[in-house]
Design an enzyme around this catalytic site. Structure first.
Site, short mmCIF file in Angstrom:
data_model
loop_
_atom_site.label_atom_id
_atom_site.label_comp_id
_atom_site.label_asym_id
_atom_site.label_seq_id
_atom_site.Cartn_x
_atom_site.Cartn_y
_atom_site.Cartn_z
N ARG A 27 89.79 21.99 -18.99
CA ARG A 27 90.69 22.83 -18.19
C ARG A 27 92.14 22.71 -18.65
O ARG A 27 92.96 23.54 -18.30
CB ARG A 27 90.60 22.40 -16.72
CG ARG A 27 89.29 22.78 -16.07
CD ARG A 27 89.24 22.27 -14.66
NE ARG A 27 90.32 22.81 -13.85
CZ ARG A 27 90.18 23.81 -13.00
NH1 ARG A 27 89.02 24.38 -12.85
NH2 ARG A 27 91.19 24.25 -12.29
N ASN A 100 95.19 20.39 -6.17
CA ASN A 100 95.32 21.48 -7.16
C ASN A 100 96.07 22.62 -6.48
O ASN A 100 95.79 22.91 -5.31
CB ASN A 100 93.95 22.02 -7.57
CG ASN A 100 93.27 21.14 -8.57
OD1 ASN A 100 93.78 20.11 -8.94
ND2 ASN A 100 92.09 21.56 -9.01
N GLY A 101 96.94 23.29 -7.20
CA GLY A 101 97.65 24.43 -6.61
C GLY A 101 99.14 24.16 -6.58
O GLY A 101 99.64 23.24 -7.25
N GLU A 488 91.45 41.64 -28.74
CA GLU A 488 90.75 40.38 -28.43
C GLU A 488 90.78 39.42 -29.63
O GLU A 488 90.98 38.21 -29.45
CB GLU A 488 89.31 40.70 -28.00
CG GLU A 488 88.40 39.52 -27.73
CD GLU A 488 88.92 38.53 -26.69
OE1 GLU A 488 89.90 38.82 -26.00
OE2 GLU A 488 88.33 37.43 -26.60
#
Ligand code: F6R
Length: 613
Positions: A27, A100-101, A488
């Site tokens: 992550r 988290n946040g 992409e």
């Protein structure tokens, strides 16, 4: 972005927490920490840097508690440092919190707490939370078993922003209290033990039974049970969901990196995504979509909304819907869409694409459409993710866990699923001839084998990567669908090789960007549309004349040209060509990054799931 893990049971928590954090490394983070309780005392170990660093901290092996919380932090408020790493404790060392946040009103809360005698050790927004909990605990008149939960609830009532929070207390060593708003949290149930995580892969080795916490929902997790409460602390029951992901699928399986493994998993991911949704000569089925023919006939506009690679998948879906269903489609960046005033009414369909299902901007854009009475469909890879719980309908790619930050198998699966959705609509609407639809279906069913063929021939791409990996700039050119692939391909290259790259619609080049072309600049052309071959070749000729080095990805037989490298890919229906032409570009980004000695799976500054705005 930040990751959360938690454990309560009979085993020593520390190794489980560390393994969970290792599984969340993808992550993206810059510090890590854990807290456990032993003899009614909270022990915290944390530091900046990798989880391995944490694992080697003095005394960490002596943490014997069987309850604990852990965190990987991706710095927002305050630099990466030991002080700013989570868990954070209140001043009395009674509560430890991971979060988290982002707490938007933390300045105001900090002032309030300081006026009440609290002091702070970090620069983070998070540190207000344990202190607020302590404040409410002290001022709470309750003297019962629920006092801890009530204190957490009172603290949370004061928070503005997004959060997934785990709290432990030295006074309550038998439980972990959790709550979330706009940031994911799952609870994994096992025999005599429970696990908590922000992402399923962290606890997938231990259980396949998950509770997905809702916004503003609290859970109190004990060794043998979990209690759920709504925002007013009214208790309720919650259904458990079984996720049949294979724990090994979250491992590297002998590949050097997750990204390479995931590139090679694409044939399987596409096969699984197609699944049993259609067979030749039969209509496509989407059991979860309960949309009447009358509703479909009245749709006058479709918005496809997403971020990054998921949005690039949406761009490929646009011409499919327009050609097969004759409905105009707009593809939007979620972070823009949410702050515009899009023309939405009950005859607008909004489709949201998100691998993780947790992207904050995409969720906000979905809420906006719901508020304007449009129907919403989520396309996600994660069952039970936030976006799928918000949307009216959810359909899933079955790509399996995608761990590498750079999205590969999720992209190709998303393109396949969007195309199948358009076919499903077209069949209901009867706006497209059967031959075109059957031809598309045949081609979709052939895709996995064609991707396999492409993956057997990587040497040419490796050779090209070796030639160009020291470049500073690259350009990607294409027309129509090839332009969507150029976008992409360029994004992949930037993300993992840190080479500056731009994608342009090939015809647009001479309206400005051609000024950047000089001797030795690398230009990558994608040519798959039979109707535009000559036009695309002319555009590439213009850059060759100005000294560019060229690589062309094509499924057409090109006349004798002066391209330096040509990668031939299998033919398919022009609407599907992105699923094949992106593969060499994914590999190119991968091998360039490897040549540069970079961390392919965890590129700098990036996070796998972007749960903040
Ligand atoms: C690029 C990449 C990102 C994501 C974007 C949206 O390789 O992975 O651009 O596509 O952050 O993420 P999801 O699909 O989870 O909403």
């Amino acid at each position: 972005m930040c990751g959360i893990v938690g454990y309560i049971g009979e085993k020593k928590a520390q190794p489980i927490l560390i393994n969970g954090l290792l599984a969340l490394e993808y992550r993206g983070y810059d510090s890590a920490g854990i807290a456990t309780i032993e003899d009614n005392k909270i022990q915290v170990k944390k530091d900046k840097g990798r989880v391995n660093n944490l694992y080697n901290l003095e005394g960490i092996q002596d943490l014997n508690g069987t309850i604990g919380i852990a965190h990987t932090r991706w710095a927002t408020h305050g630099k990466p440092s030991m002080e700013n790493a989570h868990p954070h404790m209140d001043n009395s060392n009674t509560f430890a919190v991971v979060h988290n946040g982002i707490i938007e009103n933390y300045h105001e809360l900090r002032d309030f707490l300081m006026q009440n005698g609290y002091t702070f050790l970090s620069e983070t927004d998070t540190e207000v939370i344990p202190n607020l909990i302590h404040y409410h605990f002290e001022h709470n008149v309750l003297e019962n078993n629920d006092k801890f939960l009530y204190a957490v609830k009172s603290a949370v009532n004061q928070l503005k922003g997004s959060y997934a929070i785990e709290v432990i207390s030295s006074l309550y060593p038998d439980r972990i209290v959790v709550v979330r708003k706009d940031s994911p949290l799952v609870i994994g149930k096992s025999n005599g033990e429970n696990y908590i995580a922000s992402d399923i892969p962290a606890i997938l080795p231990y259980t396949k039974d998950f509770y997905f916490l809702d916004d503003n929902e609290f859970a109190v997790i004990y060794q043998n049970k979990t209690e759920f409460y709504d925002a007013s602390l009214v208790k309720h029951n919650k259904a458990i969901k079984n996720i049949d992901w294979d724990a090994n699928a979250a491992g590297k399986d002998g590949f050097e990196d997750y990204m390479l493994k995931e590139i090679f998993e694409q044939p399987t991911a596409i096969r699984e995504t197609v699944g049993s949704r259609f067979h030749l000569g039969e209509k496509c089925t989407f059991e979860d979509l309960n949309l009447s023919k009358e509703y479909l006939q009245n749709i006058h506009r479709i918005y496809i909304v997403a971020c990054g690679t998921a949005m690039n998948a949406g761009l490929v879906g646009k011409p499919v819907f327009e050609k097969l269903c004759k409905i105009p489609v707009e593809v939007n960046i979620a972070s823009e869409f949410r702050y515009q005033d899009p023309l939405i009414d009950e005859n607008t369909l909004c489709i949201y694409i998100s691998q993780s299902g947790e992207t904050a901007d995409t969720i906000a854009a979905l809420k906006l459409a719901k508020a304007k009475n449009a129907k919403t469909i989520a396309i996600s890879n994660v069952i039970g993710s936030s976006i799928t719980r918000e949307a009216d309908y959810s359909i899933y790619t079955h790509a399996g866990p995608e761990i590498a930050v750079a999205s590969t198998k999720a992209y190709t699966s998303q393109v396949v699923l969007v195309t199948m959705l358009a076919i499903y609509f077209a069949e209901q609407l009867d706006r497209c001839d059967t031959n075109t639809i059957e031809e598309l279906k045949e081609n979709i069913l052939d895709l996995p084998t064609k991707v396999e063929t492409l993956l057997q021939n990587v040497n040419e791409i490796k050779r090209f990567a070796k030639k160009v990996y020291t470049q500073k700039d690259m350009f990607f050119l294409g027309r129509g669908n090839d332009y969507s692939v150029a976008l992409e391909g360029s994004l992949k290259l930037k993300e993992i090789s840190y080479i500056h790259s731009e994608a342009y619609a090939a015809g647009e080049l001479k309206h400005g960007p051609i000024a950047l072309i000089e001797n030795g600049v690398t230009v990558i052309g994608i040519i798959t549309n039979p109707d535009l071959v000559e036009k695309s070749i002319s555009n590439l000729q213009e850059v060759i004349t100005r000294g560019a080095r060229t690589l062309v990805i094509t499924n057409q037989s090109l006349p004798n040209t002066h391209f330096d490298f040509v990668i031939n890919i299998p033919e398919t229906h022009p609407l599907l060509s992105p699923i094949l032409s992106i593969i060499p570009l994914q590999l190119l980004a991968y091998y360039i990054s490897k040549n540069k000695g970079l961390d392919v799976d965890k590129p700098r500054n990036l996070a796998k799931s972007v749960t903040v705005e």
